[in-house]
Scaffold this motif. Structure first.
Motif, PDB file in Angstrom:
ATOM      1  N   GLU A  38      14.513  15.867 -18.225  1.00  0.00           N
ATOM      2  CA  GLU A  38      13.926  14.645 -18.770  1.00  0.00           C
ATOM      3  C   GLU A  38      12.467  14.899 -19.155  1.00  0.00           C
ATOM      4  N   TYR A  39      11.907  13.956 -19.894  1.00  0.00           N
ATOM      5  CA  TYR A  39      10.509  14.074 -20.291  1.00  0.00           C
ATOM      6  C   TYR A  39       9.591  13.596 -19.168  1.00  0.00           C
ATOM      7  N   PRO A  40       8.600  14.398 -18.767  1.00  0.00           N
ATOM      8  CA  PRO A  40       7.572  13.869 -17.866  1.00  0.00           C
ATOM      9  C   PRO A  40       6.726  12.859 -18.637  1.00  0.00           C
ATOM     10  N   LEU A  41       6.321  11.786 -17.983  1.00  0.00           N
ATOM     11  CA  LEU A  41       5.596  10.724 -18.681  1.00  0.00           C
ATOM     12  C   LEU A  41       4.122  10.637 -18.303  1.00  0.00           C
ATOM     13  N   ALA A  42       3.730  11.248 -17.193  1.00  0.00           N
ATOM     14  CA  ALA A  42       2.334  11.190 -16.776  1.00  0.00           C
ATOM     15  C   ALA A  42       1.474  12.091 -17.657  1.00  0.00           C
ATOM     16  N   ALA A  43       0.317  11.609 -18.006  1.00  0.00           N
ATOM     17  CA  ALA A  43      -0.606  12.372 -18.853  1.00  0.00           C
ATOM     18  C   ALA A  43      -0.941  13.705 -18.208  1.00  0.00           C
ATOM     19  N   GLY A  44      -0.982  14.748 -19.031  1.00  0.00           N
ATOM     20  CA  GLY A  44      -1.371  16.058 -18.565  1.00  0.00           C
ATOM     21  C   GLY A  44      -0.232  16.911 -18.059  1.00  0.00           C
ATOM     22  N   VAL A  45       0.992  16.366 -18.017  1.00  0.00           N
ATOM     23  CA  VAL A  45       2.144  17.134 -17.559  1.00  0.00           C
ATOM     24  C   VAL A  45       3.068  17.368 -18.746  1.00  0.00           C
ATOM     25  N   THR A  46       3.400  18.600 -19.007  1.00  0.00           N
ATOM     26  CA  THR A  46       4.274  18.940 -20.126  1.00  0.00           C
ATOM     27  C   THR A  46       5.560  19.577 -19.619  1.00  0.00           C
ATOM     28  N   SER A  47       6.584  19.470 -20.428  1.00  0.00           N
ATOM     29  CA  SER A  47       7.875  20.017 -20.043  1.00  0.00           C
ATOM     30  C   SER A  47       7.920  21.518 -20.318  1.00  0.00           C
ATOM     31  N   PRO A  48       8.522  22.301 -19.402  1.00  0.00           N
ATOM     32  CA  PRO A  48       8.676  23.732 -19.634  1.00  0.00           C
ATOM     33  C   PRO A  48       9.965  24.070 -20.376  1.00  0.00           C
ATOM     34  N   VAL A  49      10.753  23.044 -20.720  1.00  0.00           N
ATOM     35  CA  VAL A  49      12.060  23.275 -21.330  1.00  0.00           C
ATOM     36  C   VAL A  49      11.892  23.847 -22.734  1.00  0.00           C
TER      37      VAL A  49
ATOM     38  N   GLU B  73       0.832  -1.210   0.000  1.00  0.00           N
ATOM     39  CA  GLU B  73       0.000   0.000   0.000  1.00  0.00           C
ATOM     40  C   GLU B  73       0.860   1.250   0.000  1.00  0.00           C
ATOM     41  N   GLN B  74       1.871   1.275   0.882  1.00  0.00           N
ATOM     42  CA  GLN B  74       2.752   2.436   0.945  1.00  0.00           C
ATOM     43  C   GLN B  74       3.553   2.592  -0.342  1.00  0.00           C
ATOM     44  N   ALA B  75       4.010   1.467  -0.903  1.00  0.00           N
ATOM     45  CA  ALA B  75       4.791   1.522  -2.137  1.00  0.00           C
ATOM     46  C   ALA B  75       3.943   2.026  -3.301  1.00  0.00           C
ATOM     47  N   ARG B  76       2.685   1.591  -3.349  1.00  0.00           N
ATOM     48  CA  ARG B  76       1.804   2.069  -4.422  1.00  0.00           C
ATOM     49  C   ARG B  76       1.537   3.568  -4.271  1.00  0.00           C
ATOM     50  N   LYS B  77       1.426   4.035  -3.027  1.00  0.00           N
ATOM     51  CA  LYS B  77       1.264   5.476  -2.810  1.00  0.00           C
ATOM     52  C   LYS B  77       2.497   6.231  -3.310  1.00  0.00           C
ATOM     53  N   ALA B  78       3.664   5.623  -3.116  1.00  0.00           N
ATOM     54  CA  ALA B  78       4.899   6.244  -3.594  1.00  0.00           C
ATOM     55  C   ALA B  78       4.902   6.340  -5.111  1.00  0.00           C
ATOM     56  N   VAL B  79       4.428   5.294  -5.779  1.00  0.00           N
ATOM     57  CA  VAL B  79       4.340   5.323  -7.244  1.00  0.00           C
ATOM     58  C   VAL B  79       3.400   6.437  -7.685  1.00  0.00           C
ATOM     59  N   GLU B  80       2.250   6.545  -6.991  1.00  0.00           N
ATOM     60  CA  GLU B  80       1.294   7.599  -7.323  1.00  0.00           C
ATOM     61  C   GLU B  80       1.931   8.978  -7.176  1.00  0.00           C
ATOM     62  N   PHE B  81       2.721   9.160  -6.118  1.00  0.00           N
ATOM     63  CA  PHE B  81       3.369  10.453  -5.934  1.00  0.00           C
ATOM     64  C   PHE B  81       4.356  10.742  -7.058  1.00  0.00           C
ATOM     65  N   LEU B  82       5.127   9.738  -7.471  1.00  0.00           N
ATOM     66  CA  LEU B  82       6.121   9.938  -8.525  1.00  0.00           C
ATOM     67  C   LEU B  82       5.481  10.255  -9.869  1.00  0.00           C
ATOM     68  N   LEU B  83       4.200   9.937 -10.007  1.00  0.00           N
ATOM     69  CA  LEU B  83       3.474  10.275 -11.232  1.00  0.00           C
ATOM     70  C   LEU B  83       2.618  11.533 -11.055  1.00  0.00           C
ATOM     71  N   SER B  84       2.721  12.157  -9.887  1.00  0.00           N
ATOM     72  CA  SER B  84       1.957  13.385  -9.642  1.00  0.00           C
ATOM     73  C   SER B  84       2.573  14.551 -10.411  1.00  0.00           C
ATOM     74  N   LYS B  85       1.803  15.607 -10.558  1.00  0.00           N
ATOM     75  CA  LYS B  85       2.298  16.784 -11.267  1.00  0.00           C
ATOM     76  C   LYS B  85       3.527  17.360 -10.575  1.00  0.00           C
ATOM     77  N   GLU B  86       3.536  17.336  -9.249  1.00  0.00           N
ATOM     78  CA  GLU B  86       4.665  17.876  -8.499  1.00  0.00           C
ATOM     79  C   GLU B  86       5.955  17.131  -8.816  1.00  0.00           C
ATOM     80  N   ALA B  87       5.902  15.802  -8.774  1.00  0.00           N
ATOM     81  CA  ALA B  87       7.107  15.008  -9.025  1.00  0.00           C
ATOM     82  C   ALA B  87       7.509  15.048 -10.495  1.00  0.00           C
ATOM     83  N   GLN B  88       6.527  14.984 -11.375  1.00  0.00           N
ATOM     84  CA  GLN B  88       6.822  15.026 -12.802  1.00  0.00           C
ATOM     85  C   GLN B  88       7.463  16.362 -13.193  1.00  0.00           C
ATOM     86  N   SER B  89       6.976  17.431 -12.617  1.00  0.00           N
ATOM     87  CA  SER B  89       7.553  18.742 -12.897  1.00  0.00           C
ATOM     88  C   SER B  89       8.969  18.846 -12.346  1.00  0.00           C
ATOM     89  N   TYR B  90       9.222  18.163 -11.237  1.00  0.00           N
ATOM     90  CA  TYR B  90      10.568  18.166 -10.655  1.00  0.00           C
ATOM     91  C   TYR B  90      11.582  17.597 -11.639  1.00  0.00           C
TER      92      TYR B  90
END
Length: 352
Positions: free
Chosen positions: A306-317, A282-299
């Motif tokens: 690198e390219y964000p891979l989660a849908a709806g997140v685009t690179s500002p580069v 459960e905790q590990a799956r929550k961690a995966v969810e966080f890594l696919l969040s907008k906050e982590a993807q933008s990081y």
């Protein structure tokens, strides 16, 4: 920092004796088995992560992950291939609940041995199918693209395929980093796409054509930028990091993205998988969810380009071509797990 090649080769050989599918083997198995998760399976202990991503890069992000998951996080850092093989060696004894790999091949090795749990479909659906496991047991969280860097004063027509780099016109003009994991993943991708015989012939021809070996991608970019070589093989983000640091007007080298599904346009991913049998799914799956969040993807988009891979997140580069616009090879990234065979081939042809 990458592990020395000799150690990497030794680790791979040791892993081959332990498990035929292992891609590599790390040292300190007892340390890895004893560290963290002190209350045992099912307890309210730390979430233990084995990370092939460098501490300097992801420690700030994992601090935020700890808050998001609501569980103390302990991390063991190392080479992705070595950590994957250690997880295979530890088996059900492992205290690690999450594996954060630098590349898809190490995740593929664990998937092949049935060591990863299937992720929830709603999690998988956040990432395009080319960048996650066909079995649904791991997902990419950031992407990097192989490119050809070139010096515009020395090259007017950049080849659209790495296969053309063995032609006489490029003799002594190519830079590459044969001991670097990203180059080795590219060669593994070529083996999957073109077969071992064709790949071996290309590697031999590359050496015979006087390609210049460098210690890492940064050195390759430096060589292209200075005009020491005309072309260089590397990952896209090294150039974008250099531009962000120095300014576009201070970087002479330019980038070319091969087309036509060429092996030289491989998109590899850093990704995560949840280990079976740790009692912390459960905790590990929550961690995966966080890594696919907008906050982590933008990081990742901001910090490493690198390219964000989660849908709806685009690179500002600036000027980074959209991932969907690239003509990359269609390949099951999980098949990049045969690093041991790639290293043996590179040794055999004298490139490492």
């Amino acid at each position: 920092m990458r592990r020395p090649l000799a150690r990497r080769l030794l680790a791979l050989a040791a892993a081959a004796l332990l498990l035929p599918a292992a891609a590599a083997c790390g040292s300190g198995a007892e340390e890895g088995a004893d560290k963290g998760n002190k209350e045992g399976k099912g307890g309210k202990s730390s979430l233990v992560i084995y990370s092939g991503r460098q501490q300097a890069l992801i420690k700030p992000l994992l601090t935020k992950l700890e808050k998001a998951v609501g569980t103390k996080v302990e991390v063991r850092y190392g080479d992705s291939a070595e950590l994957a093989a250690q997880l295979l060696e530890e088996g059900d004894r492992t205290k690690a609940a999450l594996f954060f790999s630098q590349d898809a091949g190490a995740l593929g090795a664990l998937s092949k041995e049935g060591r990863l749990e299937k992720l929830p479909q709603q999690t998988l659906d956040k990432v395009g199918t080319p960048y996650r496991s066909a079995k649904g047991d791991w997902t990419g969280v950031s992407g990097r693209v192989r490119v050809i860097a070139y010096h515009p004063d020395k090259v007017t027509d950049v080849p659209d395929s790495v296969r053309d780099l063995v032609e006489p016109e490029w003799k002594g003009k190519i830079g590459y980093a044969p001991t670097n994991a990203s180059f080795q993943a590219f060669v593994t991708g070529m083996r999957v796409l073109d077969g071992d015989d064709t790949t071996r012939a290309w590697l031999k021809a590359l050496k015979a054509n006087g390609a210049k070996a460098y210690g890492n991608n940064i050195a390759v970019l430096d060589a292209v930028d200075s005009g020491e070589v005309s072309l260089g093989l590397l990952n896209h983000y090294y150039w974008y990091e250099r531009v962000a640091e120095k300014g576009a007007d201070k970087v002479k080298a330019k980038l070319h993205y091969p087309r036509g599904g060429d092996p030289g346009a491989l998109v590899n991913v850093a990704g995560v998988g949840v280990l079976k049998g740790t009692g912390q799914s459960e905790q590990a799956r929550k961690a995966v969810e966080f890594l696919l969040s907008k906050e982590a993807q933008s990081y990742f988009a901001d910090e490493t380009k690198e390219y964000p891979l989660a849908a709806g997140v685009t690179s500002p580069v600036k000027d980074l071509p959209p991932l969907a616009s690239l003509d990359s090879p269609r390949i099951d990234l999980g098949r990049l797990d045969s690093l041991r065979q790639t290293l043996a081939m590179l040794q055999d042809v004298g490139l490492v």
